[in-house]
Design a protein around this motif. Structure first.
Motif, PDB file in Angstrom:
ATOM      1  N   LEU A 246       0.829  -1.215   0.000  1.00 41.65           N
ATOM      2  CA  LEU A 246       0.000   0.000   0.000  1.00 41.65           C
ATOM      3  C   LEU A 246       0.859   1.259   0.000  1.00 41.65           C
ATOM      4  O   LEU A 246       0.572   2.216  -0.718  1.00 41.65           O
ATOM      5  CB  LEU A 246      -0.916   0.023   1.229  1.00 41.65           C
ATOM      6  N   LYS A 247       1.915   1.231   0.801  1.00 43.67           N
ATOM      7  CA  LYS A 247       2.742   2.431   0.996  1.00 43.67           C
ATOM      8  C   LYS A 247       3.758   2.622  -0.135  1.00 43.67           C
ATOM      9  O   LYS A 247       4.035   3.754  -0.546  1.00 43.67           O
ATOM     10  CB  LYS A 247       3.472   2.315   2.347  1.00 43.67           C
TER      11      LYS A 247
ATOM     12  N   THR B 259      -9.004  -0.094   5.952  1.00 43.40           N
ATOM     13  CA  THR B 259      -8.027   0.796   5.307  1.00 43.40           C
ATOM     14  C   THR B 259      -7.602   0.238   3.952  1.00 43.40           C
ATOM     15  O   THR B 259      -7.468   0.986   2.976  1.00 43.40           O
ATOM     16  CB  THR B 259      -6.790   0.978   6.223  1.00 43.40           C
TER      17      THR B 259
ATOM     18  N   SER C  55      -8.354   1.974   0.211  1.00 48.01           N
ATOM     19  CA  SER C  55      -7.108   2.489  -0.371  1.00 48.01           C
ATOM     20  C   SER C  55      -7.232   2.594  -1.894  1.00 48.01           C
ATOM     21  O   SER C  55      -8.105   1.983  -2.511  1.00 48.01           O
ATOM     22  CB  SER C  55      -5.940   1.562  -0.024  1.00 48.01           C
TER      23      SER C  55
END
Length: 250
Positions: free
Chosen positions: A139-140, A163, A167
């Motif tokens: 994700l990051k 989350t 996203s």
């Protein structure tokens, strides 16, 4: 011919390095797999892994087992209350940890060992909270990793599944392996009892984001509980699904 296991330190961070049998500084570059919780997922599996290399079920891989300074802090994406009086609260330093691994640690490995720097071969794998933070690495830093292994990922963690669902993650050139035992969390009274349900929710969210069957695998192991012996077995399955010779070079 056998590979080698050795202990190293990068800054304050300790790690175990596994180099496969034909590793040398002048051979072709090897894919690197960054593994949470040191070598706990692979130190008992080396012999089996090397037989898979020999049978050409897997390309030879370099494994980097990263020791956590405090897994309850480093493997959690934001702070949350402890589930038991016996443990401290979750520190939620996961994004700081991922920044350190991607910006400091991985460049150091790539400068000092003969591993490929191509993102589509770079793997991040972990189990339990290590499986959770491995998914958050995608994700990051979606362009940094091409192979993600989330073994019994702790998606019960407060707001984790939600989350991931909201996203803006897109499939891209990445492959994701998820696993969970169908008995995990069954005996728990805490939010951990939702382990199986939350894992299925995350899998469904990724499918809705456009991950195809060739990019996303969910293995539900019958009779498996939340225990290292099952994690190690699924670690091998993850490597074979993510890197196996029968896979495309996505």
């Amino acid at each position: 011919m056998k590979g080698s296991l050795s202990e190293h330190k990068a800054g304050n961070r300790r790690f175990t390095l596994y180099l496969p049998p034909s590793y040398s500084t002048d051979s072709g570059e090897f894919p690197a797999v960054y593994v949470q919780d040191g070598n706990s997922l692979f130190h008992d599996e080396i012999e089996f892994l090397e037989s898979m290399f020999q049978q050409q079920r897997l390309p030879e891989l370099v494994l980097i087992g990263i020791e956590s300074e405090n897994r309850l802090d480093e493997y959690t994406p934001w702070p949350a209350a402890s589930l038991s009086d016996r443990f401290t609260d979750f520190g939620g330093m996961g994004y700081h940890y991922l920044s350190d691994i991607t910006n400091q640690f991985i460049p150091l490995i790539e400068e000092n060992w003969n591993v490929t720097r191509e993102p589509h071969t770079r793997g991040m794998i972990g189990a339990s909270l290590g499986g959770l933070i491995s998914m958050f690495a995608l994700l990051k830093y979606p362009s940094m990793f091409g192979k993600i292994g989330s073994i019994s990922g702790s998606y019960w963690y407060e707001n984790a599944a939600e989350t991931i669902h909201i996203s803006s993650l897109k499939p891209g050139p990445v492959r994701v392996f998820m696993s969970v035992g169908n008995e995990e969390g069954r005996e728990k009274q805490s939010i951990q009892r939702h382990m199986l349900k939350k894992t299925k929710q995350v899998h469904q969210s990724l499918k809705e984001k456009g991950f195809t069957e060739d990019q996303l695998c969910l293995s539900i192991e019958k009779g498996a509980v939340h225990h290292r012996k099952y994690f190690c077995k699924q670690f091998i399955n993850a490597l074979e699904w993510l890197y196996g010779k029968n896979r495309s070079t996505l």
